[in-house]
Every structure is written in C-alpha cells, then in structure tokens.
Scaffold this motif. Structure first.
Motif, short mmCIF file in Angstrom:
data_model
loop_
_atom_site.label_atom_id
_atom_site.label_comp_id
_atom_site.label_asym_id
_atom_site.label_seq_id
_atom_site.Cartn_x
_atom_site.Cartn_y
_atom_site.Cartn_z
N LEU A 51 -12.71 -0.21 -5.72
CA LEU A 51 -12.21 -0.79 -4.48
C LEU A 51 -12.13 -2.31 -4.60
O LEU A 51 -11.12 -2.92 -4.22
CB LEU A 51 -13.09 -0.40 -3.29
N LYS A 52 -13.14 -2.93 -5.17
CA LYS A 52 -13.14 -4.38 -5.33
C LYS A 52 -11.95 -4.84 -6.16
O LYS A 52 -11.29 -5.82 -5.82
CB LYS A 52 -14.44 -4.86 -5.97
N SER A 53 -11.63 -4.11 -7.22
CA SER A 53 -10.51 -4.51 -8.07
C SER A 53 -9.17 -4.22 -7.42
O SER A 53 -8.16 -4.82 -7.77
CB SER A 53 -10.61 -3.86 -9.45
N LEU A 54 -9.14 -3.32 -6.45
CA LEU A 54 -7.90 -2.99 -5.74
C LEU A 54 -7.54 -4.03 -4.68
O LEU A 54 -6.37 -4.32 -4.46
CB LEU A 54 -8.06 -1.61 -5.08
N LEU A 55 -8.55 -4.60 -4.02
CA LEU A 55 -8.33 -5.52 -2.91
C LEU A 55 -7.56 -6.76 -3.34
O LEU A 55 -7.68 -7.22 -4.47
CB LEU A 55 -9.66 -5.94 -2.29
N GLY A 56 -6.79 -7.32 -2.40
CA GLY A 56 -6.09 -8.58 -2.65
C GLY A 56 -7.06 -9.68 -2.98
O GLY A 56 -6.83 -10.50 -3.86
N ALA A 57 -8.19 -9.74 -2.27
CA ALA A 57 -9.26 -10.70 -2.54
C ALA A 57 -10.52 -10.24 -1.81
O ALA A 57 -10.45 -9.67 -0.72
CB ALA A 57 -8.88 -12.10 -2.07
N ALA A 58 -11.66 -10.50 -2.45
CA ALA A 58 -12.96 -10.22 -1.84
C ALA A 58 -13.89 -11.36 -2.22
O ALA A 58 -14.30 -11.48 -3.38
CB ALA A 58 -13.51 -8.88 -2.32
N GLY A 59 -14.20 -12.21 -1.25
CA GLY A 59 -15.07 -13.35 -1.50
C GLY A 59 -16.49 -12.91 -1.80
O GLY A 59 -16.87 -11.74 -1.65
N GLU A 60 -17.29 -13.88 -2.19
CA GLU A 60 -18.69 -13.62 -2.52
C GLU A 60 -19.43 -13.04 -1.31
O GLU A 60 -19.26 -13.49 -0.18
CB GLU A 60 -19.36 -14.93 -2.96
N GLY A 61 -20.23 -12.02 -1.57
CA GLY A 61 -21.06 -11.43 -0.53
C GLY A 61 -20.35 -10.50 0.43
O GLY A 61 -20.93 -10.10 1.44
N VAL A 62 -19.11 -10.12 0.15
CA VAL A 62 -18.41 -9.14 1.00
C VAL A 62 -19.15 -7.82 0.93
O VAL A 62 -19.55 -7.37 -0.15
CB VAL A 62 -16.94 -8.97 0.55
N ARG A 63 -19.33 -7.19 2.08
CA ARG A 63 -20.00 -5.88 2.13
C ARG A 63 -19.17 -4.94 2.99
O ARG A 63 -18.82 -5.27 4.12
CB ARG A 63 -21.41 -6.01 2.68
N ILE A 64 -18.87 -3.77 2.43
CA ILE A 64 -18.15 -2.73 3.16
C ILE A 64 -19.01 -1.47 3.15
O ILE A 64 -19.23 -0.87 2.09
CB ILE A 64 -16.77 -2.45 2.54
N GLU A 65 -19.50 -1.10 4.31
CA GLU A 65 -20.30 0.11 4.43
C GLU A 65 -19.42 1.35 4.32
O GLU A 65 -18.27 1.35 4.76
CB GLU A 65 -21.04 0.14 5.78
N ALA A 66 -19.97 2.39 3.75
CA ALA A 66 -19.27 3.68 3.68
C ALA A 66 -19.63 4.48 4.93
O ALA A 66 -20.72 4.33 5.47
CB ALA A 66 -19.70 4.43 2.43
N PRO A 67 -18.73 5.28 5.43
CA PRO A 67 -17.39 5.47 4.89
C PRO A 67 -16.45 4.35 5.36
O PRO A 67 -16.58 3.82 6.45
CB PRO A 67 -16.95 6.81 5.48
N PHE A 68 -15.51 4.04 4.49
CA PHE A 68 -14.46 3.06 4.77
C PHE A 68 -13.13 3.74 4.46
O PHE A 68 -13.03 4.49 3.49
CB PHE A 68 -14.63 1.82 3.89
N HIS A 69 -12.15 3.48 5.29
CA HIS A 69 -10.83 4.07 5.05
C HIS A 69 -9.77 2.99 5.11
O HIS A 69 -9.60 2.34 6.13
CB HIS A 69 -10.54 5.16 6.08
N CYS A 70 -9.14 2.77 4.00
CA CYS A 70 -8.02 1.84 3.90
C CYS A 70 -6.81 2.74 3.70
O CYS A 70 -6.50 3.14 2.58
CB CYS A 70 -8.25 0.91 2.73
N ALA A 71 -6.16 3.08 4.78
CA ALA A 71 -5.19 4.17 4.77
C ALA A 71 -3.86 3.83 4.15
O ALA A 71 -2.91 4.56 4.32
CB ALA A 71 -4.98 4.67 6.19
N ALA A 72 -3.80 2.75 3.44
CA ALA A 72 -2.52 2.44 2.80
C ALA A 72 -2.77 2.03 1.36
O ALA A 72 -2.87 2.89 0.50
CB ALA A 72 -1.75 1.39 3.59
N TYR A 73 -2.92 0.74 1.09
CA TYR A 73 -2.80 0.28 -0.28
C TYR A 73 -3.98 -0.52 -0.82
O TYR A 73 -4.20 -0.55 -2.01
CB TYR A 73 -1.51 -0.53 -0.42
N GLY A 74 -4.70 -1.22 0.02
CA GLY A 74 -5.82 -2.02 -0.44
C GLY A 74 -5.44 -3.40 -0.91
O GLY A 74 -6.12 -4.38 -0.61
N PHE A 75 -4.32 -3.52 -1.64
CA PHE A 75 -3.94 -4.82 -2.20
C PHE A 75 -3.48 -5.80 -1.13
O PHE A 75 -3.36 -7.00 -1.41
CB PHE A 75 -2.89 -4.69 -3.29
N ASN A 76 -3.26 -5.36 0.09
CA ASN A 76 -2.89 -6.25 1.19
C ASN A 76 -4.09 -6.73 1.99
O ASN A 76 -3.94 -7.38 3.02
CB ASN A 76 -1.92 -5.54 2.15
#
Length: 186
Positions: A51-76
């Motif tokens: 997921l981290k490599s898919l995202l357009g950007a993720a700054g230091e210390g970003v936290r995403i609790e599960a479950p998470f749903h990015c219903a499209a692409y992630g890179f946006n």
C-alpha cells in the motif's frame, strides 16, 4: 493513451470506469489493500508495504488502521506527515485526494471523488467524472463524516461526526450536519 479513459479521468472529464486499463489498476490496488488489511498489526506496522508503494505520497509517520478501503487506485492519494486514518475509512480516489500533515480522520470517514452520471443511460455506460478533494493540515474529521468530490477543507478545520461536506470549508471553521454548515469560526 491520448484519448484513454485514464487520461480523461485525470483531466477531470467524463470517462467510463468500465475500462480494461482502469480495471487492471483497481486490481493492483485491491491486492495492496488485501495485504494491508490482513497482515498482523506487528508485521504490517503503520502502513503495509504494498500500500505504501502504491500511494502517491505518504509522509513520515502516516498511519492507516485496518480495515482501509481505497476503492479506486491508491496512486491519487497524497498523505502528509503524521496523517492518521482510523479503522474503516473509505476513499474513492478517482481524482487527487490530498490530506495535509497532522490531519486525523476518525473511524469510517468516507471521501468520494467519483460522481456518476445523472442520466440512467450514462450510469449504465459507466460514465463518471472525478473531482479532487483537498484537506489542509491539522484538520480533524469526525467519525462517519462524508466528504464529496470537489471540496476543499482548510487548515485546522473540525468536521463533526456524521457530517456530510458538500462545499468548501474555510480554515479553522467547525462544521456539522447534513449538509455540513459552520457552527463556529476559529
């Protein structure tokens, strides 16, 4: 590629989501989300590797609790340093979603960039348009809030739990309700 549905989507034009290229991108995103949502928390850490490599950007210390749903692409999806997304958040990132540093999203917050066609024939053809969302730094989005595409939320804003944000919100405002309305200013 010049007239591809992906190019139309990125340009904010009407496009059809029933497209092989877009479906392949959604499959990649679903695979990354599956990894993030099913890894044991100690193994996953703040953000699953795929997921981290898919995202357009993720700054230091970003936290995403599960479950998470990015219903499209992630890179946006662009997340500033220290952004926190609580469990159950859903982001339809057909357009750019930019969340400023230090912003907190409560459980089950939903951000919808996709807007479907108003005519039934257009919806059956998969026509939609993508509208970006921007949330400034140090905002707090309460649990269950819904943010619609095309909305800009200023720095330091508080969005009350369950609010439906359909219009821009200026910095340091507090909004509640459906549709969200200002109850106090900074």
């Amino acid at each position: 590629m010049a007239g591809s549905e992906r190019v139309k989507m990125a340009a904010g034009q009407w496009y059809t989501c029933l497209d092989d290229e877009l479906e392949a991108l959604r499959v990649t995103a679903r695979d990354a989300l599956f990894e993030h949502n099913t890894l044991p928390p100690r193994q996953r850490g703040n953000l699953g590797l795929a997921l981290k490599s898919l995202l357009g950007a993720a700054g230091e210390g970003v936290r995403i609790e599960a479950p998470f749903h990015c219903a499209a692409y992630g890179f946006n999806l662009f997340l500033g340093a220290g952004v926190f997304l609580n469990a159950g958040c859903t982001i339809l990132d057909t357009a750019s979603v930019r969340i400023g540093k230090g912003t907190l999203l409560g459980p089950n917050v939903q951000i919808y960039c996709a807007e479907h066609h108003r005519q039934a024939t257009g919806r059956r053809a998969g026509l939609e348009i993508a509208r970006p969302v921007e949330i400034g730094a140090d905002a707090w989005i309460g649990g269950g809030a819904v943010i619609l595409g095309g909305v800009s939320i200023g720095e330091g804003v508080i969005v009350g739990a369950g609010a439906v944000v359909t219009r821009d919100v200026s910095a340091n405002a507090t909004v509640v309700g459906n549709p969200a309305r200002s109850v106090r200013r900074g």
